[in-house]
Enzyme design. Sequence first.
Site, PDB file in Angstrom:
ATOM      1  N   HIS A  64      -0.630   8.678   4.174  1.00 55.31           N
ATOM      2  CA  HIS A  64      -0.743   7.579   4.935  1.00 55.31           C
ATOM      3  C   HIS A  64      -0.562   6.508   4.052  1.00 55.31           C
ATOM      4  CE1 HIS A  64      -1.113   5.178   8.688  1.00 55.31           C
ATOM      5  NE2 HIS A  64      -1.494   4.331   8.028  1.00 55.31           N
ATOM      6  N   CYS A  65       0.790   5.975   3.865  1.00 52.97           N
ATOM      7  CA  CYS A  65       0.789   4.420   3.115  1.00 52.97           C
ATOM      8  C   CYS A  65       2.124   3.673   3.822  1.00 52.97           C
ATOM      9  CB  CYS A  65       0.888   4.988   1.491  1.00 52.97           C
ATOM     10  SG  CYS A  65       2.244   5.977   1.353  1.00 52.97           S
ATOM     11  N   HIS A  66       2.026   2.700   3.094  1.00 56.01           N
ATOM     12  CA  HIS A  66       3.152   1.695   3.841  1.00 56.01           C
ATOM     13  C   HIS A  66       3.876   0.949   2.769  1.00 56.01           C
ATOM     14  CE1 HIS A  66       0.866   1.801   7.763  1.00 56.01           C
ATOM     15  NE2 HIS A  66      -0.278   1.393   7.132  1.00 56.01           N
TER      16      HIS A  66
ATOM     17  N   TYR B   1       1.313  -9.873  12.508  1.00 56.24           N
ATOM     18  CA  TYR B   1       0.820 -10.514  11.019  1.00 56.24           C
ATOM     19  C   TYR B   1       1.649 -10.559  10.084  1.00 56.24           C
ATOM     20  CZ  TYR B   1       0.854  -5.596   9.533  1.00 56.24           C
ATOM     21  OH  TYR B   1       1.130  -4.347   9.472  1.00 56.24           O
TER      22      TYR B   1
ATOM     23  N   THR C  17       3.419  -2.275  11.350  1.00 61.56           N
ATOM     24  CA  THR C  17       3.984  -2.857  12.704  1.00 61.56           C
ATOM     25  C   THR C  17       4.800  -4.121  12.344  1.00 61.56           C
ATOM     26  OG1 THR C  17       1.889  -3.798  12.674  1.00 61.56           O
ATOM     27  CG2 THR C  17       2.409  -1.792  13.964  1.00 61.56           C
TER      28      THR C  17
ATOM     29  N   ASP D 216      -3.730   4.377   2.801  1.00 60.83           N
ATOM     30  CA  ASP D 216      -3.363   3.206   3.537  1.00 60.83           C
ATOM     31  C   ASP D 216      -2.909   1.906   2.666  1.00 60.83           C
ATOM     32  OD1 ASP D 216      -3.041   2.025   6.061  1.00 60.83           O
ATOM     33  OD2 ASP D 216      -5.039   1.263   6.105  1.00 60.83           O
TER      34      ASP D 216
HETATM   35  C1  0GY Z   1      -2.878   1.105   9.255  1.00 62.14           C
HETATM   36  C2  0GY Z   1      -3.810   0.119   9.856  1.00 62.14           C
HETATM   37  C3  0GY Z   1      -3.533  -0.916  10.480  1.00 62.14           C
HETATM   38  C4  0GY Z   1      -2.143  -1.483  10.463  1.00 62.14           C
HETATM   39  C5  0GY Z   1      -1.093  -0.967  10.588  1.00 62.14           C
HETATM   40  O1  0GY Z   1       1.344  -0.588  10.835  1.00 62.14           O
HETATM   41  C6  0GY Z   1       0.158  -1.475  11.119  1.00 62.14           C
HETATM   42  O2  0GY Z   1       0.358  -2.678  10.968  1.00 62.14           O
HETATM   43  O3  0GY Z   1      -0.919   0.532  10.594  1.00 62.14           O
HETATM   44  C7  0GY Z   1      -4.603  -1.637  11.130  1.00 62.14           C
HETATM   45  O4  0GY Z   1      -4.319  -3.133  11.035  1.00 62.14           O
HETATM   46  O5  0GY Z   1      -5.450  -1.156  11.573  1.00 62.14           O
HETATM   47  O6  0GY Z   1      -2.967   2.510   9.324  1.00 62.14           O
HETATM   48  O7  0GY Z   1      -2.469   0.599   8.307  1.00 62.14           O
END
Ligand code: 0GY
Length: 308
Positions: free
Chosen positions: A35-37, A53, A81, A261
């Site tokens: 789980h990472c972005h 955001y 998101t 994360d």
């Molecule tokens: C996470 C948690 C958050 C945000 C998102 O995609 C996202 O914006 O997942 C959060 O703000 O709790 O999993 O990264």
Amino acid sequence: MTETTPFTKTPGWLDWHAGPSKPRFKVPVGAVDAHCHVFGPGAEFPYAAGRKYTPCDASKAQLFALRDHLGFARNVIVQATCHGADNRAMVDALNHSGGKARGVATVRRDTPDAELQALHDAGVRGVRFNFVKRLVDFTPRDELMEIAGRIKRLGWHVVIYFEAVDLPELWDFFTALPTMVVVDHMGRPDLSKPIDGAEFELFVKFLAQHPNVWSKVSCPERLSVSGPPALNGEQNAYRDVIPFARRIVETFPDRVLWGTDWPHPNLKDHMPDDGLLVDFIPHIATTPALQCKLLVDNPMRLYWPEQS
Ligand code: 0GY
């Protein structure tokens, strides 16, 4: 944040840790950060118009450098998101990963089949449904169920993100999903409530009664009330998360995943040292066998089944 990006960060936004420590815990060979972005970079992959955001940039190269620094072999990159249903930044990261990353996308009802196939070809294996109200606008359940039916044909799963207090209302929808279902961050338990209280018991029941449901035991920094060591002076960072996460790992050892994360969206109080997050793993998966399932066997089965 580079000077070329046209975006201004959300006030109070904390940037990811630029110099994470080297973990003392050596993750098993082949470990997956599940789980990472990636965020942008915004100048190349603009953030979505309807986002809740605006983050700092966090590029694929920076993610891959962190992967190597922490000793991981692979990433699962989850669409954030702030990019809405524009999956280009995530797909670009998959395409440049040399096969070391798979993805979880956001798709809409009007996403064409050809685009789903292109996402699959790039390495996407799941779709994320987000129910955290501060992050997304409401999507009708019938629309989500229709998407779930379509992605099931590709062998994908559904990742769900919600807060514990909302599980009763979402229960019927979640339990009707026709795919594997992966819960983000243990369904965000409220750690000020007891581990054997009604709320967390419902989450345990959700997994116990539904063998298609998995859980990420991620984000102690997001869930903890006791906080990190620098703030509370305790030896174990995020110690209040340990019994909750251990219970899930030990009860469902074949259905748990772990992730950093990174780059840690929306943390306003403190930004974790990713090396310390890795050092947290042996507190929640206490034997080499559990660690191997959590970090290698389970994520490989879900995201790289052809190699597991
Ligand atoms: C996470 C948690 C958050 C945000 C998102 O995609 C996202 O914006 O997942 C959060 O703000 O709790 O999993 O990264």
